[in-house]
Structure formats: structure tokens, C-alpha cells
Write a protein that holds these residues in place. Structure first.
Motif, PDB file in Angstrom:
ATOM      1  N   SER A  77       0.570  -1.229   0.146  1.00 14.26           N
ATOM      2  CA  SER A  77       0.064   0.361   0.390  1.00 14.26           C
ATOM      3  C   SER A  77       0.687   1.096  -0.331  1.00 14.26           C
ATOM      4  O   SER A  77       0.572   2.312  -0.636  1.00 14.26           O
ATOM      5  CB  SER A  77      -0.982   0.293   1.275  1.00 14.26           C
ATOM      6  N   ARG A 270      -6.621  -2.462   4.306  1.00 11.10           N
ATOM      7  CA  ARG A 270      -6.460  -1.821   2.489  1.00 11.10           C
ATOM      8  C   ARG A 270      -6.165  -2.794   2.049  1.00 11.10           C
ATOM      9  O   ARG A 270      -4.984  -2.969   1.132  1.00 11.10           O
ATOM     10  CB  ARG A 270      -5.206  -0.608   2.861  1.00 11.10           C
ATOM     11  N   ARG A 272      -6.382  -6.395  -0.293  1.00  8.40           N
ATOM     12  CA  ARG A 272      -7.231  -6.732  -1.771  1.00  8.40           C
ATOM     13  C   ARG A 272      -8.366  -7.022  -1.290  1.00  8.40           C
ATOM     14  O   ARG A 272      -9.207  -7.372  -2.378  1.00  8.40           O
ATOM     15  CB  ARG A 272      -6.077  -7.637  -2.409  1.00  8.40           C
ATOM     16  N   GLY A 275     -10.342  -4.163  -1.772  1.00 11.12           N
ATOM     17  CA  GLY A 275     -10.508  -4.395  -3.105  1.00 11.12           C
ATOM     18  C   GLY A 275     -11.435  -4.922  -4.378  1.00 11.12           C
ATOM     19  O   GLY A 275     -11.930  -4.488  -5.019  1.00 11.12           O
ATOM     20  N   GLU A 281      -9.714  -0.741  -6.760  1.00 12.58           N
ATOM     21  CA  GLU A 281      -8.232  -1.554  -7.211  1.00 12.58           C
ATOM     22  C   GLU A 281      -7.424  -1.045  -6.726  1.00 12.58           C
ATOM     23  O   GLU A 281      -6.200  -1.611  -6.020  1.00 12.58           O
ATOM     24  CB  GLU A 281      -8.121  -1.339  -8.742  1.00 12.58           C
ATOM     25  N   ALA A 282      -6.542   0.720  -6.710  1.00 12.07           N
ATOM     26  CA  ALA A 282      -5.508   0.960  -5.476  1.00 12.07           C
ATOM     27  C   ALA A 282      -5.767   0.342  -3.739  1.00 12.07           C
ATOM     28  O   ALA A 282      -6.916   0.510  -3.482  1.00 12.07           O
ATOM     29  CB  ALA A 282      -5.456   2.420  -6.197  1.00 12.07           C
ATOM     30  N   LYS A 284      -4.559   2.893  -1.889  1.00 16.39           N
ATOM     31  CA  LYS A 284      -5.215   4.049  -0.772  1.00 16.39           C
ATOM     32  C   LYS A 284      -6.214   4.479  -1.180  1.00 16.39           C
ATOM     33  O   LYS A 284      -6.648   5.345  -0.387  1.00 16.39           O
ATOM     34  CB  LYS A 284      -3.876   4.938  -1.389  1.00 16.39           C
ATOM     35  N   ASP A 285      -6.987   4.132  -1.887  1.00 18.91           N
ATOM     36  CA  ASP A 285      -8.561   4.164  -2.609  1.00 18.91           C
ATOM     37  C   ASP A 285      -9.158   3.106  -1.600  1.00 18.91           C
ATOM     38  O   ASP A 285     -11.007   3.136  -1.359  1.00 18.91           O
ATOM     39  CB  ASP A 285      -9.137   3.905  -3.588  1.00 18.91           C
ATOM     40  N   ARG A 286      -9.242   2.243  -0.845  1.00 14.78           N
ATOM     41  CA  ARG A 286      -9.937   0.789   0.354  1.00 14.78           C
ATOM     42  C   ARG A 286      -9.925   1.513   1.650  1.00 14.78           C
ATOM     43  O   ARG A 286      -9.899   1.286   2.383  1.00 14.78           O
ATOM     44  CB  ARG A 286      -9.083  -0.025   0.263  1.00 14.78           C
TER      45      ARG A 286
END
Length: 328
Positions: A77, A270, A272, A275, A281-282, A284-286
Motif C-alpha cells: 500500500s 487496505r 486486496r 478492493g 483497485e488501488a 490507497k482507495d480502500r
């Protein structure tokens, strides 16, 4: 193993794992029957209910936030974000300001597919950061995320307080002796396989039972090596040799692991599977999904939440406790 079930309100049933306001009225016993919590075996009932020992001076009657600080170039991450000593120290100060009650510093990525880092390199990444934080007067407890005894020994000498071993003493035969000699807390995490191959089609017949039995064996090994049982924590290892359904099944069954009578540490931030479910997908977007899973873990009595997003998780926990009436 018995699974505590939730009551309607915080005043009913028996206390769960010493957590303020969390209680359970019924459980699934070893034969799969739904039974009143009071009818469980007294030894098991005590382990499910009893307050856990303090961790690095922190009472475990509410979830404690462990802020993640990866001083690596390749963590999944935030690899490279805090790879220099100056960046790592700045980030550590930021985590404390956001409400981290423990810092977890790691110098070797254990993401799926990660390669082993030479011990000398891991020490060079981690130990100067520990030393600088202590020299700067930062007193927040420090956990070191390492599988290696030499790293643990050197970091403890510089002021670290705890070891978080993702191999549960299975990687370095000298680790148990270092922890026992220092008399510090140790987190035993379950993993199926090594980071290089652990996500290549992991398989279980019964993931909840198999993770439980594996952790029970590691607890026994730790105690046999001279580590006091009241220094141990357990982590079911979400994402370590588990596929999506394994992870979701474990999250639904977290209360099973209170039967050890030990603090439960959860590291889901964060990862997988968040996601996969959310479409983020990224890593840091989780953050939103990570906070949601942290709240689920807290509701099931997790004592330590290992997170990247300390400020956001802290705010969510405060609201959750206020609404549920479970403030310590």
C-alpha cells in the motif's frame, strides 16, 4: 469451537473478552448446538469473558489503534512512502497525532509475492527509526513487525516494546528465545505458506477450524519456549494464504478466537479482498472499506486494530461506541 452470538443490548448476557459494553447471551457449542452462554464449560466461559492483560500499558477494554509504519520500498500500500529515516519519523509523529496508540514498524514487505529481505538490511531500515523516535522523546509503544530474531533483539535494545511475528515463530528458531528473554508481548499470526507463494490457490477444508488449530499449536510452542501466555496475542492472518471466501468466513467467525483467552489483533487495512469486494483497485482507495471492516472487528471484540488510516478509524470507532452505548 463455540461462537458467541450477539444480544440485543449491551446490558444483557456475559461480558465478551473484557471489552466494555460487549456481551453475549448464547453460543454455538462444540456439537453445533445453540446454547445459553451460562451453560458453557466454566473454563471456556472464563476465557471468553475475562479481561485481557494490559498491552504495553494500555488497558484492553476498548479497541486500540496500531498505526502501520512501513519503512520499505515495496509494501503493497505505501511502499516507498516512508523509506527514508526522515520520512519515517515524520510519518510516525503524524500517526501519533492522529491517535495511534501503538506504532507497528516493519522493514520487510510480506505482501503476496514479496521477496525475502536480508536481515542486515531489515535492521538498517527499522532500528534507526526506533532509536530516533525514542531519542526524540516519543513514548508511544512501538511494535516491530519482523520474523527475524536479530532484528527483534536489536530493535528491543533501542526501545521497542513488542514483536509482531507474521510467521508465529515459524521462520527463525531464535525468535522465541529473544522474546522470552526480553519478556515482551508477541503477536502470533496465522499464515498458510510463505509470502512468495501464499496466494497461489490457498486451500482449506474448514478455514475457521484449521486457523484455530494452527494458532493453538503456535501458542503451545511459544509457551513451551518460555514465553508467558499472558504476553501473547493472536491474529488470524486475513489475506495471508487465504482467498476472498476464506477471508470473509474468518471475519464472520472472529469470536471463535476469543476462546484462547488472549487479545485478538486484526490487520485488514487496505487489503486486496477489500478492493475485490468494493471495486477499489488501488490500495490507497480502500480506506472506507478498511474502516467498515475495522468496525465489524471491533463489534466482535477485537482488541487491537492494525490500520493505515488512524484518524478515520478513530472517528468511526468513537461514533460506533456512542451509538451502541459501549463507551469505556
Amino acid at each position: 469451537m463455540p461462537v458467541p452470538l450477539w444480544p440485543i443490548g449491551p446490558e444483557r448476557g456475559l461480558p465478551l473478552a473484557g471489552m466494555a459494553g460487549l456481551r453475549f447471551e448464547r453460543a454455538i457449542d462444540a456439537d453445533g448446538r445453540d446454547v445459553a452462554a451460562e451453560t458453557l464449560d466454566p473454563t471456556l466461559r472464563e476465557r471468553l469473558c475475562a479481561p485481557r492483560p494490559q498491552l504495553c500499558g494500555l488497558a484492553l477494554d476498548q479497541p486500540r489503534l496500531m498505526g502501520i509504519l512501513n519503512v520499505t520500498p515495496d509494501s503493497f500500500s505505501d511502499g516507498g512512502d516512508h523509506a527514508t529515516r526522515a520520512a519515517a519519523v515524520t510519518r510516525a509523529r503524524g500517526l501519533v497525532a492522529e491517535g495511534a496508540e501503538i506504532l507497528d514498524i516493519g522493514g520487510e514487505s510480506t505482501r503476496p509475492g514479496a521477496e525475502t529481505v536480508p536481515v542486515a538490511e531489515e535492521i538498517a531500515r527499522v532500528v534507526p527509526v526506533v532509536a530516533e523516535l525514542r531519542a526524540a522523546g516519543i513514548t508511544t509503544p512501538i511494535s516491530v513487525d519482523t520474523r527475524n530474531a536479530a532484528t527483534a533483539r536489536t530493535a528491543l535494545a533501542e526501545g521497542a516494546n513488542m514483536i509482531n511475528d507474521v510467521s508465529a515463530l515459524g521462520h527463525d528458531p531464535d525468535m522465541a528465545g529473544v522474546v522470552a528473554g526480553a519478556d515482551v508481548p508477541l503477536c502470533l499470526m496465522h499464515a498458510q505458506g510463505m509470502p512468495q507463494e501464499m496466494q497461489r490457490a490457498p486451500r482449506y477444508d474448514d478455514v475457521v477450524a484449521e486457523v484455530h488449530d494452527a494458532l493453538a499449536a503456535r501458542i503451545e510452542a511459544a509457551c513451551a519456549a518460555g514465553i508467558s501466555r499472558d504476553r501473547l496475542l493472536v491474529d488470524p492472518g486475513i489475506g495471508f494464504g487465504k482467498d476472498l471466501q476464506h477471508n470473509l468466513t474468518l471475519l464472520r467467525a472472529l469470536p471463535v478466537y476469543h476462546a484462547f483467552g488472549l487479545p485478538l489483533l486484526m490487520g485488514v487495512s487496505r487489503k486486496r479482498f477489500i478492493g475485490t469486494v468494493s471495486g477499489a483497485e488501488a490500495p490507497k482507495d480502500r480506506m472506507p472499506g478498511s474502516v467498515a471492516v475495522a468496525l465489524l472487528a471491533a463489534q466482535q471484540g477485537a482488541h487491537v486494530l492494525r490500520v493505515h488510516d488512524v484518524k478515520e478509524t478513530r472517528q468511526a470507532l468513537r461514533l460506533h461506541r456512542a451509538v451502541m452505548g459501549t463507551d469505556a
